[in-house]
Design a protein around this motif. Structure first.
Motif, PDB file in Angstrom:
ATOM      1  N   ARG A  72      -0.887  59.688 -72.390  1.00 35.88           N
ATOM      2  CA  ARG A  72      -0.560  59.409 -71.826  1.00 35.88           C
ATOM      3  C   ARG A  72      -1.115  59.549 -70.263  1.00 35.88           C
ATOM      4  O   ARG A  72      -1.937  59.236 -70.216  1.00 35.88           O
ATOM      5  CB  ARG A  72       0.221  60.988 -71.095  1.00 35.88           C
ATOM      6  CG  ARG A  72       1.290  60.997 -70.275  1.00 35.88           C
ATOM      7  CD  ARG A  72       2.233  62.065 -70.299  1.00 35.88           C
ATOM      8  NE  ARG A  72       3.273  62.324 -68.949  1.00 35.88           N
ATOM      9  CZ  ARG A  72       3.930  63.314 -68.761  1.00 35.88           C
ATOM     10  NH1 ARG A  72       2.949  64.969 -69.804  1.00 35.88           N
ATOM     11  NH2 ARG A  72       4.936  63.327 -67.944  1.00 35.88           N
ATOM     12  N   GLY A  73      -0.357  58.024 -69.250  1.00 38.64           N
ATOM     13  CA  GLY A  73      -0.694  57.580 -68.266  1.00 38.64           C
ATOM     14  C   GLY A  73       0.057  56.943 -66.929  1.00 38.64           C
ATOM     15  O   GLY A  73       1.027  57.348 -67.856  1.00 38.64           O
ATOM     16  N   ALA A  74      -0.741  56.382 -66.570  1.00 39.93           N
ATOM     17  CA  ALA A  74       0.032  56.229 -65.154  1.00 39.93           C
ATOM     18  C   ALA A  74       1.172  54.561 -65.069  1.00 39.93           C
ATOM     19  O   ALA A  74      -0.441  53.291 -65.558  1.00 39.93           O
ATOM     20  CB  ALA A  74       0.043  56.979 -63.998  1.00 39.93           C
ATOM     21  N   ALA A  75       1.674  54.269 -64.780  1.00 38.13           N
ATOM     22  CA  ALA A  75       1.904  52.561 -64.652  1.00 38.13           C
ATOM     23  C   ALA A  75       2.017  52.492 -63.203  1.00 38.13           C
ATOM     24  O   ALA A  75       2.694  53.531 -61.943  1.00 38.13           O
ATOM     25  CB  ALA A  75       2.587  51.597 -65.624  1.00 38.13           C
ATOM     26  N   ASN A  76       0.979  52.234 -62.115  1.00 39.12           N
ATOM     27  CA  ASN A  76       1.645  51.834 -60.626  1.00 39.12           C
ATOM     28  C   ASN A  76       1.671  49.967 -60.626  1.00 39.12           C
ATOM     29  O   ASN A  76       1.067  49.278 -60.849  1.00 39.12           O
ATOM     30  CB  ASN A  76       0.709  52.374 -59.581  1.00 39.12           C
ATOM     31  CG  ASN A  76       0.440  53.904 -59.396  1.00 39.12           C
ATOM     32  OD1 ASN A  76       0.725  54.770 -59.152  1.00 39.12           O
ATOM     33  ND2 ASN A  76      -0.781  53.980 -60.565  1.00 39.12           N
ATOM     34  N   VAL A 120       6.122  48.603 -69.860  1.00 42.93           N
ATOM     35  CA  VAL A 120       6.246  48.330 -68.741  1.00 42.93           C
ATOM     36  C   VAL A 120       7.444  47.228 -68.340  1.00 42.93           C
ATOM     37  O   VAL A 120       8.759  47.710 -67.815  1.00 42.93           O
ATOM     38  CB  VAL A 120       5.546  47.891 -67.569  1.00 42.93           C
ATOM     39  CG1 VAL A 120       5.793  47.049 -66.160  1.00 42.93           C
ATOM     40  CG2 VAL A 120       4.498  48.665 -67.827  1.00 42.93           C
ATOM     41  N   ARG A 121       7.024  45.908 -68.876  1.00 40.69           N
ATOM     42  CA  ARG A 121       9.087  45.053 -69.172  1.00 40.69           C
ATOM     43  C   ARG A 121      10.053  45.244 -69.231  1.00 40.69           C
ATOM     44  O   ARG A 121      10.607  45.104 -68.967  1.00 40.69           O
ATOM     45  CB  ARG A 121       8.018  44.366 -69.930  1.00 40.69           C
ATOM     46  CG  ARG A 121       7.222  43.829 -69.350  1.00 40.69           C
ATOM     47  CD  ARG A 121       6.981  41.675 -70.073  1.00 40.69           C
ATOM     48  NE  ARG A 121       5.740  41.135 -70.047  1.00 40.69           N
ATOM     49  CZ  ARG A 121       5.633  40.011 -68.958  1.00 40.69           C
ATOM     50  NH1 ARG A 121       7.442  39.531 -68.981  1.00 40.69           N
ATOM     51  NH2 ARG A 121       4.954  39.815 -68.343  1.00 40.69           N
ATOM     52  N   ILE A 180       3.726  56.984 -68.775  1.00 45.59           N
ATOM     53  CA  ILE A 180       4.562  56.302 -69.671  1.00 45.59           C
ATOM     54  C   ILE A 180       3.062  56.684 -70.752  1.00 45.59           C
ATOM     55  O   ILE A 180       1.930  57.430 -70.542  1.00 45.59           O
ATOM     56  CB  ILE A 180       3.956  54.917 -70.085  1.00 45.59           C
ATOM     57  CG1 ILE A 180       1.888  54.053 -69.028  1.00 45.59           C
ATOM     58  CG2 ILE A 180       4.936  53.875 -68.826  1.00 45.59           C
ATOM     59  CD1 ILE A 180       2.085  52.715 -68.935  1.00 45.59           C
ATOM     60  N   THR A 181       3.470  56.921 -72.144  1.00 42.89           N
ATOM     61  CA  THR A 181       2.375  56.960 -73.408  1.00 42.89           C
ATOM     62  C   THR A 181       2.092  55.938 -74.678  1.00 42.89           C
ATOM     63  O   THR A 181       2.999  54.990 -74.648  1.00 42.89           O
ATOM     64  CB  THR A 181       2.933  58.205 -74.424  1.00 42.89           C
ATOM     65  OG1 THR A 181       3.567  59.043 -73.536  1.00 42.89           O
ATOM     66  CG2 THR A 181       1.923  58.841 -75.319  1.00 42.89           C
ATOM     67  N   VAL A 182       0.858  55.691 -74.061  1.00 45.95           N
ATOM     68  CA  VAL A 182       0.512  54.671 -74.939  1.00 45.95           C
ATOM     69  C   VAL A 182      -0.198  54.751 -76.187  1.00 45.95           C
ATOM     70  O   VAL A 182      -1.318  55.930 -75.810  1.00 45.95           O
ATOM     71  CB  VAL A 182      -0.348  53.174 -74.498  1.00 45.95           C
ATOM     72  CG1 VAL A 182      -0.652  51.714 -75.737  1.00 45.95           C
ATOM     73  CG2 VAL A 182       0.627  52.738 -73.668  1.00 45.95           C
TER      74      VAL A 182
END
Length: 80
Positions: free
Chosen positions: A48-52, A78-79, A42-44
């Motif tokens: 850029r990073g990851a949602a686990n 994420v939702r 995801i990018t916030v």
């Protein structure tokens, strides 16, 4: 460092069916499923990073990697 939050399900949540759907529709290079964990890039706020996301019968536990500081914005992503 990671930020971890809990998203509880509203009512019945068939986590195994959700994982099967996510596995079947995962976008290579952006999403993957490993066991009971769904990982999404995801990018916030331009970072850029990851949602686990670990799914279980009661909902999901979401861990964002250190690149994600704004968990409110990340949860909204994420939702979706």
């Amino acid at each position: 460092m990671s930020n971890t939050i809990r998203l509880d399900a509203n009512g019945l949540f068939h986590h195994t069916a959700a994982l099967a759907l996510l596995t079947a529709h995962a976008i290579p290079g952006a999403e993957r499923v490993d066991g009971a964990v769904y990982q999404r890039v995801i990018t916030v706020d331009g970072r850029r990073g990851a949602a686990n996301i670990q799914l279980d019968p009661d909902g999901a536990t979401v861990a964002f990697d250190g690149a994600i500081d704004d968990t409110t914005a990340a949860v909204a992503i994420v939702r979706r």
